[in-house]
Motif scaffolding. Structure first.
Motif, mmCIF file in Angstrom:
data_model
loop_
_atom_site.group_PDB
_atom_site.id
_atom_site.type_symbol
_atom_site.label_atom_id
_atom_site.label_comp_id
_atom_site.label_asym_id
_atom_site.label_seq_id
_atom_site.Cartn_x
_atom_site.Cartn_y
_atom_site.Cartn_z
ATOM 1 N N SER A 187 32.938 54.053 -17.367
ATOM 2 C CA SER A 187 32.179 52.803 -17.367
ATOM 3 C C SER A 187 30.697 53.000 -17.083
ATOM 4 O O SER A 187 29.950 52.022 -16.955
ATOM 5 N N LYS A 191 26.589 50.956 -12.887
ATOM 6 C CA LYS A 191 27.036 52.310 -12.582
ATOM 7 C C LYS A 191 26.356 53.289 -13.507
ATOM 8 O O LYS A 191 26.256 53.059 -14.675
ATOM 9 N N HIS A 239 32.942 48.962 -18.740
ATOM 10 C CA HIS A 239 32.263 48.495 -17.528
ATOM 11 C C HIS A 239 32.740 47.091 -17.156
ATOM 12 O O HIS A 239 33.047 46.810 -15.997
ATOM 13 N N HIS A 282 29.995 49.665 -22.286
ATOM 14 C CA HIS A 282 29.755 48.362 -21.657
ATOM 15 C C HIS A 282 31.053 47.570 -21.557
ATOM 16 O O HIS A 282 31.312 46.894 -20.555
#
Length: 327
Positions: free
Chosen positions: A140, A327, A186, A183
């Motif tokens: 992620s 992150k 994530h 994304h």
């Protein structure tokens, strides 16, 4: 004079000895010997010209020739198939510069997709732990890749409106971008984390001072994931069976899918990340045209620059929650 010449001629005649006469039998024997010799030479020449290899040698030659032909055909077919697959993937997708940098293809992958957490098929189906967090963090991570000005234009954007990477770190004309699948992962990771408050704490409370509220972030993420699922609508079919020891009908979620080579994509992305030194700032080091924030997450178009915004607004900076979001 004539007397002297006659005397000399008689002397020469007396010195000449005719060769011994041969009988007809001797002559016949000589001719036969010559014929035998000629026949032997002819036979030897014919043998040299028409000499045949032993059977095992002939078989080996045939096998080698056939093997080379088959290898050529299979190699040509494989390359042609891979090329068609790459073209098909590229033609059926929106423009992405990744197609020009990496061999993107599909191959069959089998999934078990069991319900039972006691025997999970993957670390991504396990309860939170440092090992699980590490695995999710790798997938992620939103580290950017570099885009050229031409690639930015082909993506449909005016380069003047796109954030440029620092020239002193990455050179001239490099723009930030990230690959959408990371994304999406994530977003899935945010939903996963929120589902385990006993382990991660109250993320809503921790994120209350961030411009984009936690619930709004989750709503954004659930739509991002729904959109990806709808766009890549999976029309493969699950069947129902009767499992031993279980009443009624049960779905068998095991399946074999044609999947893109995600491991190659992940490794390529990690090898080509733009790891920026220092903190993000509110503006890039190049002039940039600001755009209306429709469809973006924060006033800056991304999570980057939140520390500066929060400091200017006098809001407490929670580094832990910022790290969890970006992150």
């Amino acid at each position: 004079m004539s007397f002297l010449y006659s005397k000399w001629l008689n002397r020469r005649s007396s010195q000449y000895q005719a060769p011994p006469e041969q009988s007809e039998a001797d002559e016949s024997q000589r001719l036969k010997a010559d014929d035998d010799y000629n026949d032997h030479r002819i036979s030897q020449c014919q043998c040299e010209k028409g000499q045949r290899l032993p059977a095992i040698h002939r078989v080996c030659v045939i096998v080698i020739v056939v093997a080379n032909i088959l290898m050529f055909i299979s190699s040509t077919t494989l390359l042609s198939t891979r090329k068609r697959a790459m073209c098909s993937e590229k033609q059926s997708s929106a423009y992405s510069p990744i197609f020009d940098r990496l061999d993107i293809h599909r191959s069959p992958v089998h999934f078990n997709d069991t319900f039972w957490p006691d025997d999970p098929p993957s670390i991504f189906q396990q309860r939170p732990s440092p090992e699980v967090d590490k695995a999710w963090h790798r997938l992620s991570s939103l580290e950017s890749i570099g885009l050229s000005v031409d690639e930015v234009r082909r993506l449909g954007y005016d380069p003047a409106t796109v954030w440029r990477a620092p020239k002193d770190q990455f050179g001239e004309g490099v723009y930030y971008g990230h690959i959408n699948v990371f994304h999406q992962i994530h977003c899935l990771d945010l939903l996963r984390s929120t589902a385990w408050p006993a382990y991660y704490g109250d993320l809503r409370e921790k994120a209350k001072d961030i411009p984009l509220g936690w619930d709004d972030h989750l709503l954004h993420c659930q739509f991002i994931l729904l959109r990806a699922l709808l766009c890549h609508a999976d029309i493969e079919v699950t069947v129902f069976q009767k499992f031993k020891g279980w009443p009624g009908i049960n779905a068998n979620f095991a399946s074999t899918k044609m999947c893109r080579n995600f491991k190659d994509i992940l490794e390529w992305k990690e090898a080509n990340e733009l790891k920026t030194k220092g903190e993000w700032t509110e503006y890039p080091d190049h002039p940039i045209v600001e755009v209306d924030p429709e469809g973006v997450l924060t006033p800056y178009g991304n999570h980057d620059g939140l520390k500066e915004w929060m400091a200017r607004e006098g809001k407490p900076i929670n580094s832990a929650i910022l790290g969890h979001i970006h992150k």
